[in-house]
Write a protein that holds these residues in place. Structure first.
Motif, PDB file in Angstrom:
ATOM      1  N   UNK A   5       0.859  -1.183   0.000  1.00  0.00           N
ATOM      2  CA  UNK A   5       0.000   0.000   0.000  1.00  0.00           C
ATOM      3  C   UNK A   5       0.896   1.233   0.000  1.00  0.00           C
ATOM      4  N   UNK A   6       0.646   2.138  -0.928  1.00  0.00           N
ATOM      5  CA  UNK A   6       1.333   3.437  -0.936  1.00  0.00           C
ATOM      6  C   UNK A   6       0.283   4.526  -0.756  1.00  0.00           C
ATOM      7  N   UNK A   7       0.563   5.478   0.110  1.00  0.00           N
ATOM      8  CA  UNK A   7      -0.404   6.563   0.301  1.00  0.00           C
ATOM      9  C   UNK A   7       0.331   7.870   0.568  1.00  0.00           C
ATOM     10  N   UNK A   8      -0.379   8.969   0.326  1.00  0.00           N
ATOM     11  CA  UNK A   8       0.162  10.323   0.529  1.00  0.00           C
ATOM     12  C   UNK A   8      -0.982  11.230   0.984  1.00  0.00           C
ATOM     13  N   UNK A   9      -0.772  12.153   1.917  1.00  0.00           N
ATOM     14  CA  UNK A   9       0.488  12.427   2.620  1.00  0.00           C
ATOM     15  C   UNK A   9       0.750  11.410   3.738  1.00  0.00           C
ATOM     16  N   UNK A  19      -1.216   0.022  11.063  1.00  0.00           N
ATOM     17  CA  UNK A  19      -2.420  -0.003  10.232  1.00  0.00           C
ATOM     18  C   UNK A  19      -2.029  -0.327   8.796  1.00  0.00           C
ATOM     19  N   UNK A  20      -2.540  -1.394   8.257  1.00  0.00           N
ATOM     20  CA  UNK A  20      -2.155  -1.854   6.920  1.00  0.00           C
ATOM     21  C   UNK A  20      -3.359  -2.120   6.020  1.00  0.00           C
ATOM     22  N   UNK A  21      -4.524  -1.641   6.397  1.00  0.00           N
ATOM     23  CA  UNK A  21      -5.738  -1.843   5.604  1.00  0.00           C
ATOM     24  C   UNK A  21      -6.099  -0.552   4.881  1.00  0.00           C
ATOM     25  N   UNK A  22      -6.468  -0.661   3.605  1.00  0.00           N
ATOM     26  CA  UNK A  22      -6.874   0.499   2.821  1.00  0.00           C
ATOM     27  C   UNK A  22      -8.036   1.223   3.482  1.00  0.00           C
ATOM     28  N   UNK A  23      -9.062   0.517   3.854  1.00  0.00           N
ATOM     29  CA  UNK A  23     -10.244   1.144   4.450  1.00  0.00           C
ATOM     30  C   UNK A  23      -9.922   1.776   5.795  1.00  0.00           C
ATOM     31  N   UNK A  24      -9.038   1.132   6.547  1.00  0.00           N
ATOM     32  CA  UNK A  24      -8.673   1.685   7.852  1.00  0.00           C
ATOM     33  C   UNK A  24      -7.870   2.975   7.683  1.00  0.00           C
ATOM     34  N   UNK A  25      -7.011   3.026   6.675  1.00  0.00           N
ATOM     35  CA  UNK A  25      -6.253   4.254   6.399  1.00  0.00           C
ATOM     36  C   UNK A  25      -7.221   5.389   6.050  1.00  0.00           C
ATOM     37  N   UNK A  51      -3.990   7.197  -2.691  1.00  0.00           N
ATOM     38  CA  UNK A  51      -3.660   5.847  -2.252  1.00  0.00           C
ATOM     39  C   UNK A  51      -3.647   4.892  -3.440  1.00  0.00           C
ATOM     40  N   UNK A  52      -2.796   3.881  -3.326  1.00  0.00           N
ATOM     41  CA  UNK A  52      -2.766   2.795  -4.317  1.00  0.00           C
ATOM     42  C   UNK A  52      -2.397   1.509  -3.597  1.00  0.00           C
ATOM     43  N   UNK A  53      -3.016   0.413  -4.006  1.00  0.00           N
ATOM     44  CA  UNK A  53      -2.720  -0.893  -3.415  1.00  0.00           C
ATOM     45  C   UNK A  53      -2.339  -1.869  -4.522  1.00  0.00           C
ATOM     46  N   UNK A  65      -0.413   3.338  -8.871  1.00  0.00           N
ATOM     47  CA  UNK A  65      -1.219   4.361  -9.534  1.00  0.00           C
ATOM     48  C   UNK A  65      -2.059   5.069  -8.474  1.00  0.00           C
ATOM     49  N   UNK A  66      -1.482   6.097  -7.894  1.00  0.00           N
ATOM     50  CA  UNK A  66      -2.147   6.810  -6.806  1.00  0.00           C
ATOM     51  C   UNK A  66      -3.422   7.505  -7.301  1.00  0.00           C
ATOM     52  N   UNK A  67      -4.470   7.409  -6.515  1.00  0.00           N
ATOM     53  CA  UNK A  67      -5.755   8.027  -6.874  1.00  0.00           C
ATOM     54  C   UNK A  67      -6.344   8.715  -5.654  1.00  0.00           C
ATOM     55  N   UNK A  68      -7.057   9.822  -5.897  1.00  0.00           N
ATOM     56  CA  UNK A  68      -7.745  10.527  -4.810  1.00  0.00           C
ATOM     57  C   UNK A  68      -8.786   9.600  -4.186  1.00  0.00           C
ATOM     58  N   UNK A  69      -8.781   9.525  -2.877  1.00  0.00           N
ATOM     59  CA  UNK A  69      -9.706   8.642  -2.166  1.00  0.00           C
ATOM     60  C   UNK A  69     -10.973   9.345  -1.712  1.00  0.00           C
ATOM     61  N   UNK A  70     -10.895  10.688  -1.643  1.00  0.00           N
ATOM     62  CA  UNK A  70     -12.058  11.449  -1.205  1.00  0.00           C
ATOM     63  C   UNK A  70     -12.592  12.286  -2.371  1.00  0.00           C
ATOM     64  N   UNK A  71     -13.516  13.149  -2.083  1.00  0.00           N
ATOM     65  CA  UNK A  71     -14.119  14.016  -3.094  1.00  0.00           C
ATOM     66  C   UNK A  71     -13.824  15.467  -2.758  1.00  0.00           C
ATOM     67  N   UNK A  72     -14.139  16.354  -3.699  1.00  0.00           N
ATOM     68  CA  UNK A  72     -13.865  17.767  -3.488  1.00  0.00           C
ATOM     69  C   UNK A  72     -15.090  18.600  -3.843  1.00  0.00           C
ATOM     70  N   UNK A  73     -15.321  19.632  -3.049  1.00  0.00           N
ATOM     71  CA  UNK A  73     -16.333  20.633  -3.376  1.00  0.00           C
ATOM     72  C   UNK A  73     -15.604  21.938  -3.659  1.00  0.00           C
ATOM     73  N   UNK A  74     -15.952  22.588  -4.755  1.00  0.00           N
ATOM     74  CA  UNK A  74     -15.309  23.847  -5.146  1.00  0.00           C
ATOM     75  C   UNK A  74     -16.365  24.923  -5.305  1.00  0.00           C
ATOM     76  N   UNK A  75     -16.096  26.099  -4.718  1.00  0.00           N
ATOM     77  CA  UNK A  75     -16.982  27.255  -4.838  1.00  0.00           C
ATOM     78  C   UNK A  75     -16.202  28.351  -5.537  1.00  0.00           C
TER      79      UNK A  75
END
Length: 419
Positions: A5-9, A19-25, A51-53, A65-75
């Motif tokens: 598992x690779x994640x940033x930051x 902690x080594x679980x994607x969902x737990x991270x 994150x990428x696993x 292949x790191x990908x955004x795990x959350x979403x974004x709201x822009x105003x």
């Protein structure tokens, strides 16, 4: 055949907890106490988990292949846009706009503090989910004391956001035109935490703005066109609208090579940015209190409103040359020369304070302390300082190596940055 598992930051606490679980991270990031406080570049980046696993790679090559795990709201809100002349480098900037909320900006039950990216864009990261509750009921401020209200509804909306996707809201306001006006930067313009600049002048000659927005203002421009040579930050320099208070220089001889000068050749000393960078990255036992206070301005929880924009040099301790610019430009004393003898300067101090009190009257009252440190050295164990006392000032040097508990080794200090 291992799983990776690779994640940033990076978060050292996750390693400590094994902690080594994607969902737990993802859960640990989203449930942190300060997750929704994203009003600085650092805080916003901290919330944007990537994150990428890779499970059981067999060919000896691992590609993440790191990908955004959350979403974004822009105003997005309208802003006044400017560009300087070719003589000032065709520098593009925008005037500031303050965004506040009549009803708390919330995702569900969580109050959100969004990040201003500059150019009228406000963003915040949210955990991906269906049927998210969002309230948009706000107020824009282009000129202090003249609010512009907007809102889709006082009732929460329901939005659906998948990982890596963005929901965009555009606010319209007919009084701000979508045109770019040519305007050169001027000494006395106000500088903001998102890199925007409040100019004396609007897009219409008969509608000049005269009341700078206070929210987000971190400094006043004291020189234009110099900045830090040979870097991206050569458009101008800014004096922080915050005193660093009482600071020690150092308990050790931590001189910077090429920075020891006399008053006659002070212009040959190292730039304040270079000196500050050298001092804060020296070995730990060569601690320089003043340089570290300047370098870390805005990086703490209590003073985060003074965080320097990511597009700037960051804060540093001003050199003697900077102080000459501040006195000559903001103080309006173009004939000023450095001297070790007292000079009558009541009007200079008054002129400098007049720029500050427009934003913060209380700060202007006690902004300059009796002694103000520079980053320029007089000897390997002495530093040049500016003495401001009543109606006079002079340049003097102060010992670095002293009893660190002695109040006589503490002097006033200020910070500057370049952009």
């Amino acid at each position: 055949n291992a799983n990776y598992i690779a994640y940033y930051p990076y978060n050292a606490d996750l390693t400590a907890q094994n902690i080594t679980s994607v969902e737990k991270i993802k859960t640990e990031f989203a449930e942190s106490d300060d997750f929704y406080t994203q009003n600085t570049a650092e805080a916003y980046e901290k919330a944007d988990l990537m994150l990428a696993a890779v499970n059981s790679p067999a060919n000896g090559t691992i590609q993440f292949d790191l990908a955004h795990q959350f979403s974004m709201v822009e105003i997005n809100v309208p802003v006044r846009k400017y560009v300087t002349s070719e003589a000032q480098g065709s520098f593009e900037y925008t005037a500031p706009v303050s965004l506040t909320w009549n009803t708390d900006l919330k995702i569900g039950d969580n109050v959100v503090a969004p990040y201003s990216t500059g150019k009228g864009s406000f963003r915040f990261i949210v955990p991906s989910a269906t049927d998210l509750s969002l309230t948009l009921d706000g107020c824009l401020m282009y000129d202090e004391g003249v609010p512009v209200y907007f809102g889709s509804s006082t009732e929460p909306q329901s939005i659906n956001l998948a990982s890596g996707l963005c929901k965009v809201y555009n606010v319209t306001y007919s009084e701000v035109e979508n045109t770019v006006v040519t305007r050169d930067l001027e000494v006395g313009d106000y500088y903001y935490s998102d890199g925007s600049i409040y100019p004396y002048g609007n897009q219409q000659d008969d509608n000049d703005l005269t009341k700078p927005v206070k929210n987000g203002c971190i400094g006043v421009i004291f020189e234009v066109g110099t900045g830090v040579p040979n870097t991206p930050w050569t458009h101008g320099s800014v004096l922080a609208l915050k005193s660093l208070g009482q600071a020690k220089w150092s308990a050790n001889r931590c001189t910077v090579e090429g920075n020891v000068v006399t008053l006659d050749n002070y212009a040959n000393a190292k730039h304040g940015y270079e000196v500050t960078q050298s001092l804060v990255h020296m070995d730990g036992f060569l601690w320089n209190d003043a340089a570290n206070l300047a370098y870390n301005l805005g990086k703490g929880e209590y003073d985060s409103q003074y965080a320097a924009p990511v597009s700037s040099s960051g804060w540093y301790l001003p050199s003697l040359k900077d102080w000459v610019s501040i006195i000559g430009n903001l103080g309006d004393d173009t004939d000023f020369t450095l001297s070790s003898t007292s000079t009558q300067t009541g009007y200079v101090i008054s002129n400098i304070k007049s720029h500050i009190e427009i934003i913060d009257r209380d700060l202007a009252t006690d902004y300059f302390l009796k002694y103000t440190l520079s980053s320029t050295e007089q000897a390997v164990d002495q530093v040049w300082a500016l003495e401001l006392s009543g109606e006079t000032f002079k340049i003097l040097y102060r010992q670095k190596v002293q009893n660190q508990t002695s109040s006589s080794n503490k002097f006033g200090a200020c910070a500057v940055l370049s952009f």
